[in-house]
Write a protein that holds these residues in place. Structure first.
Motif, PDB file in Angstrom:
ATOM      1  N   LEU A 256      45.641  33.054   6.433  1.00  0.00           N
ATOM      2  CA  LEU A 256      46.998  33.606   6.375  1.00  0.00           C
ATOM      3  C   LEU A 256      47.537  33.874   7.783  1.00  0.00           C
ATOM      4  O   LEU A 256      48.703  33.614   8.074  1.00  0.00           O
ATOM      5  CB  LEU A 256      47.023  34.905   5.556  1.00  0.00           C
ATOM      6  N   MET A 260      50.907  32.314   9.566  1.00  0.00           N
ATOM      7  CA  MET A 260      51.975  33.116  10.197  1.00  0.00           C
ATOM      8  C   MET A 260      52.196  32.672  11.648  1.00  0.00           C
ATOM      9  O   MET A 260      53.323  32.510  12.085  1.00  0.00           O
ATOM     10  CB  MET A 260      51.595  34.600  10.178  1.00  0.00           C
ATOM     11  N   LYS A 261      51.094  32.488  12.369  1.00  0.00           N
ATOM     12  CA  LYS A 261      51.230  32.125  13.787  1.00  0.00           C
ATOM     13  C   LYS A 261      51.836  30.735  13.954  1.00  0.00           C
ATOM     14  O   LYS A 261      52.582  30.483  14.897  1.00  0.00           O
ATOM     15  CB  LYS A 261      49.859  32.184  14.466  1.00  0.00           C
ATOM     16  N   GLU A 263      53.858  29.484  11.887  1.00  0.00           N
ATOM     17  CA  GLU A 263      55.142  29.529  11.170  1.00  0.00           C
ATOM     18  C   GLU A 263      55.174  28.538   9.992  1.00  0.00           C
ATOM     19  O   GLU A 263      56.190  27.892   9.736  1.00  0.00           O
ATOM     20  CB  GLU A 263      56.301  29.260  12.145  1.00  0.00           C
ATOM     21  N   TRP A 265      55.607  28.919   6.878  1.00  0.00           N
ATOM     22  CA  TRP A 265      56.048  29.931   5.915  1.00  0.00           C
ATOM     23  C   TRP A 265      56.015  29.482   4.455  1.00  0.00           C
ATOM     24  O   TRP A 265      55.655  30.281   3.580  1.00  0.00           O
ATOM     25  CB  TRP A 265      57.439  30.449   6.298  1.00  0.00           C
ATOM     26  N   PRO A 266      56.377  28.224   4.154  1.00  0.00           N
ATOM     27  CA  PRO A 266      56.301  27.842   2.725  1.00  0.00           C
ATOM     28  C   PRO A 266      54.873  27.947   2.181  1.00  0.00           C
ATOM     29  O   PRO A 266      54.675  28.312   1.023  1.00  0.00           O
ATOM     30  CB  PRO A 266      56.785  26.383   2.732  1.00  0.00           C
ATOM     31  N   LEU A 268      52.642  30.155   3.210  1.00  0.00           N
ATOM     32  CA  LEU A 268      52.389  31.589   3.003  1.00  0.00           C
ATOM     33  C   LEU A 268      53.010  32.044   1.678  1.00  0.00           C
ATOM     34  O   LEU A 268      52.379  32.739   0.873  1.00  0.00           O
ATOM     35  CB  LEU A 268      52.976  32.408   4.161  1.00  0.00           C
ATOM     36  N   LEU A 269      54.250  31.622   1.470  1.00  0.00           N
ATOM     37  CA  LEU A 269      54.938  31.966   0.213  1.00  0.00           C
ATOM     38  C   LEU A 269      54.156  31.455  -0.994  1.00  0.00           C
ATOM     39  O   LEU A 269      53.999  32.170  -1.992  1.00  0.00           O
ATOM     40  CB  LEU A 269      56.354  31.363   0.222  1.00  0.00           C
ATOM     41  N   ARG A 271      50.955  31.054  -1.261  1.00  0.00           N
ATOM     42  CA  ARG A 271      49.796  31.935  -1.485  1.00  0.00           C
ATOM     43  C   ARG A 271      50.221  33.217  -2.200  1.00  0.00           C
ATOM     44  O   ARG A 271      49.533  33.698  -3.094  1.00  0.00           O
ATOM     45  CB  ARG A 271      49.139  32.328  -0.153  1.00  0.00           C
ATOM     46  N   PHE A 272      51.327  33.797  -1.747  1.00  0.00           N
ATOM     47  CA  PHE A 272      51.824  35.027  -2.384  1.00  0.00           C
ATOM     48  C   PHE A 272      52.147  34.748  -3.863  1.00  0.00           C
ATOM     49  O   PHE A 272      51.817  35.550  -4.742  1.00  0.00           O
ATOM     50  CB  PHE A 272      53.084  35.531  -1.677  1.00  0.00           C
TER      51      PHE A 272
ATOM     52  N   VAL B 191      50.315  42.046   2.351  1.00  0.00           N
ATOM     53  CA  VAL B 191      49.584  40.827   2.733  1.00  0.00           C
ATOM     54  C   VAL B 191      48.127  40.930   2.264  1.00  0.00           C
ATOM     55  O   VAL B 191      47.570  39.983   1.695  1.00  0.00           O
ATOM     56  CB  VAL B 191      49.635  40.613   4.263  1.00  0.00           C
ATOM     57  N   TYR B 194      47.906  40.583  -1.639  1.00  0.00           N
ATOM     58  CA  TYR B 194      48.080  39.171  -2.038  1.00  0.00           C
ATOM     59  C   TYR B 194      46.827  38.368  -1.652  1.00  0.00           C
ATOM     60  O   TYR B 194      46.329  37.546  -2.434  1.00  0.00           O
ATOM     61  CB  TYR B 194      49.287  38.552  -1.324  1.00  0.00           C
ATOM     62  N   ASP B 198      44.467  36.341  -4.180  1.00  0.00           N
ATOM     63  CA  ASP B 198      44.427  34.888  -3.969  1.00  0.00           C
ATOM     64  C   ASP B 198      42.997  34.413  -3.745  1.00  0.00           C
ATOM     65  O   ASP B 198      42.583  33.379  -4.282  1.00  0.00           O
ATOM     66  CB  ASP B 198      45.309  34.508  -2.771  1.00  0.00           C
ATOM     67  N   PRO B 228      57.219  37.665  -4.404  1.00  0.00           N
ATOM     68  CA  PRO B 228      56.701  36.864  -3.273  1.00  0.00           C
ATOM     69  C   PRO B 228      57.802  36.510  -2.274  1.00  0.00           C
ATOM     70  O   PRO B 228      57.563  36.545  -1.066  1.00  0.00           O
ATOM     71  CB  PRO B 228      56.145  35.607  -3.958  1.00  0.00           C
ATOM     72  N   HIS B 232      57.540  37.528   1.547  1.00  0.00           N
ATOM     73  CA  HIS B 232      57.545  36.427   2.511  1.00  0.00           C
ATOM     74  C   HIS B 232      58.608  36.702   3.583  1.00  0.00           C
ATOM     75  O   HIS B 232      58.359  36.594   4.789  1.00  0.00           O
ATOM     76  CB  HIS B 232      57.832  35.115   1.772  1.00  0.00           C
ATOM     77  N   VAL B 235      57.519  39.734   5.892  1.00  0.00           N
ATOM     78  CA  VAL B 235      56.434  39.365   6.816  1.00  0.00           C
ATOM     79  C   VAL B 235      56.972  38.460   7.921  1.00  0.00           C
ATOM     80  O   VAL B 235      56.663  38.633   9.102  1.00  0.00           O
ATOM     81  CB  VAL B 235      55.285  38.666   6.045  1.00  0.00           C
ATOM     82  N   ARG B 236      57.827  37.522   7.523  1.00  0.00           N
ATOM     83  CA  ARG B 236      58.390  36.585   8.499  1.00  0.00           C
ATOM     84  C   ARG B 236      59.327  37.307   9.472  1.00  0.00           C
ATOM     85  O   ARG B 236      59.289  37.067  10.682  1.00  0.00           O
ATOM     86  CB  ARG B 236      59.140  35.503   7.721  1.00  0.00           C
ATOM     87  N   ARG B 239      57.131  39.447  11.906  1.00  0.00           N
ATOM     88  CA  ARG B 239      55.862  38.729  12.081  1.00  0.00           C
ATOM     89  C   ARG B 239      55.056  39.197  13.291  1.00  0.00           C
ATOM     90  O   ARG B 239      53.826  39.171  13.252  1.00  0.00           O
ATOM     91  CB  ARG B 239      56.094  37.225  12.137  1.00  0.00           C
ATOM     92  N   THR B 243      51.404  40.316  12.333  1.00  0.00           N
ATOM     93  CA  THR B 243      50.255  39.516  12.800  1.00  0.00           C
ATOM     94  C   THR B 243      49.356  40.348  13.714  1.00  0.00           C
ATOM     95  O   THR B 243      48.132  40.224  13.651  1.00  0.00           O
ATOM     96  CB  THR B 243      50.691  38.221  13.539  1.00  0.00           C
ATOM     97  N   LEU B 246      47.350  42.443  11.407  1.00  0.00           N
ATOM     98  CA  LEU B 246      46.410  41.616  10.636  1.00  0.00           C
ATOM     99  C   LEU B 246      45.210  41.231  11.502  1.00  0.00           C
ATOM    100  O   LEU B 246      44.063  41.233  11.029  1.00  0.00           O
ATOM    101  CB  LEU B 246      47.128  40.368  10.097  1.00  0.00           C
TER     102      LEU B 246
END
Lengths: 287, 287
Positions: A256, A260-261, A263, A265-266, A268-269, A271-272, B191, B194, B198, B228, B232, B235-236, B239, B243, B246
């Protein structure tokens, strides 16, 4: 009517005593705890009839003896109670790990006694001690029994009947299978909750954090208020399963973090969404 | 009496509409949502008086316009509502991140409008949509305002008064400070929840796990049932803070894993005790 002895008078031992009394299944309840204060409170609250000076004498004349101690104290408690057991006595534990308990009992008795029944009630709160015990703790909750090869069927049936009389739903499974499942549903979440709160206490802005926590935080961290000794014992007793899952969890978090690092994002979404869907799908199965 | 417009009719926008109506603070409530179904439900439930075909027309004649959209939609919603705003209109958001929102509003308007007030109610549930909204959602909860340098004091006072009228306790803080705190108390826990669920869905024995989950699991994972898309976005939008935390959390878990593998059990127990003590000490501060 059963004569009950409880070794370790805390939340679970005390609640089982209260519940069996409320169900009219016990005629006498004796108890032993290394902390005399628990005994005093137990007598004062009417949870028990007699507080014994040692484990063996509390078990004398009991039909069912319950070991309700932190799991790493199982062998010590079994050894202490042994002289008080007769051939007819049913010995039961209520520990959250089952492979370690079966091993400890085997070491104490030389083999697994036919009248030893391994049980794990899936109930509890983050509170500890006999003062927190309540008769309704087990109602509607699962109790897992992990019968062994030499199990006496009568002892197993009696234990099942006692749990059912306090409103529990009894299921049976293999001890190793139990430990793998509860490492995932219970042991790891406790480690994660403790780790999260511990991480927060080490932040430079820790003093500003807690006053701004809301309901999500309260629920997510509730289990971090559980007994540290009890959970230390459980993690240690089931360390192979718990460390395996903790490694997987660290791997998931590293994935995860990379999403994020980078980017992504889809992903990450996704996974959520997968997590939410799984929880919602299974929510009706969660007690 | 205030004429209110809500852009984004979900749990928070709908609850604020209900709460202000119940408090007798609004004479008319208009709303816009990209999903017409939310509008239909909002009218049917009496949450709103009018559902507009676009954001700007819902804002026309409103005294206070609330942007209650997922945070990454803030700029788009502000752009869409802009033509409906007058010099007198107070514009407020309710987003969970504040630095990103102030940046988005600045980009849309060229600077931060004096009558824009950034707000974050620390309330919610894992449910989504106007059907889940309720008038008591904010009672007894904090609302954080992050006033900016050019803030109009009258607009700030009005917004404070509206939140107080629905039972919220209003505090003010710097936007960057807000984002660091809520990354810790709210964004990271989501995060982690989830990620935990997951991870479980990917285990070979996943099908056996969920039916054996108990109350601790249910509470620990409750926030993994949250929207979600909303999380998302949060978090974005936050970030850098998320991060950073995290990475710290992964470091903490790696330390715990090493303690378990090296059998340094007293140190593991000490971590559990430190976490429990911190949570218990601050519990009264948690809403």
């Amino acid at each position: 009517m059963t004569r009950l002895a409880v070794i370790g008078l805390g939340l679970i031992g005390g609640s089982l005593a209260r519940a069996l009394r409320a169900a009219g299944r016990v005629s006498h309840i004796a108890a032993y705890d290394r902390d005399p204060e628990q005994g005093r409170r137990g007598l004062e609250l009417g949870v028990i009839d007699r507080f014994a000076g040692d484990a063996a004498s509390s078990a004398r004349d009991a039909d069912v003896v319950v070991l309700a101690v932190p799991v790493l104290h199982t062998a010590e408690a079994a050894e202490a109670v042994r002289a008080g057991l007769s051939d007819r006595t049913i010995l039961m534990d209520v520990g959250s790990t089952k492979v370690s308990v079966l091993g400890d009992i085997t070491r104490v008795f030389g083999d697994l006694p036919a009248r030893f029944v391994a049980a794990h009630p899936i109930a509890g709160t983050e509170k500890s001690g006999v003062a927190a015990s309540r008769s309704e703790l087990f109602r509607g909750h699962r109790v897992v029994l992990t019968p062994h090869a030499g199990q006496d069927p009568g002892a197993l049936a009696t234990v099942r009947s006692l749990w059912e009389s306090v409103g529990a739903r009894v299921v049976e499974m293999d001890a190793a299978c139990h430990d793998a499942i509860f490492a995932a549903t219970s042991h790891l979440p406790h480690v994660l909750a403790y780790a999260f709160v511990d991480m927060l206490t080490r932040l430079p802005n820790a003093a500003d954090i807690f006053p701004n926590a809301g309901g999500g935080f309260r629920d997510f961290t509730r289990i971090a208020s559980s007994s540290p000794e009890m959970w230390h014992d459980i993690v240690r007793a089931n360390r192979v399963e718990v460390t395996g899952l903790l490694e997987r969890q660290i791997g998931e978090l590293q994935e995860l973090l990379a999403l994020m690092k980078d980017e992504r994002w889809p992903e990450l979404l996704m996974r959520f969404e997968r997590a939410r869907a799984a929880r919602e799908r299974h929510l009706s199965q969660i007690e």
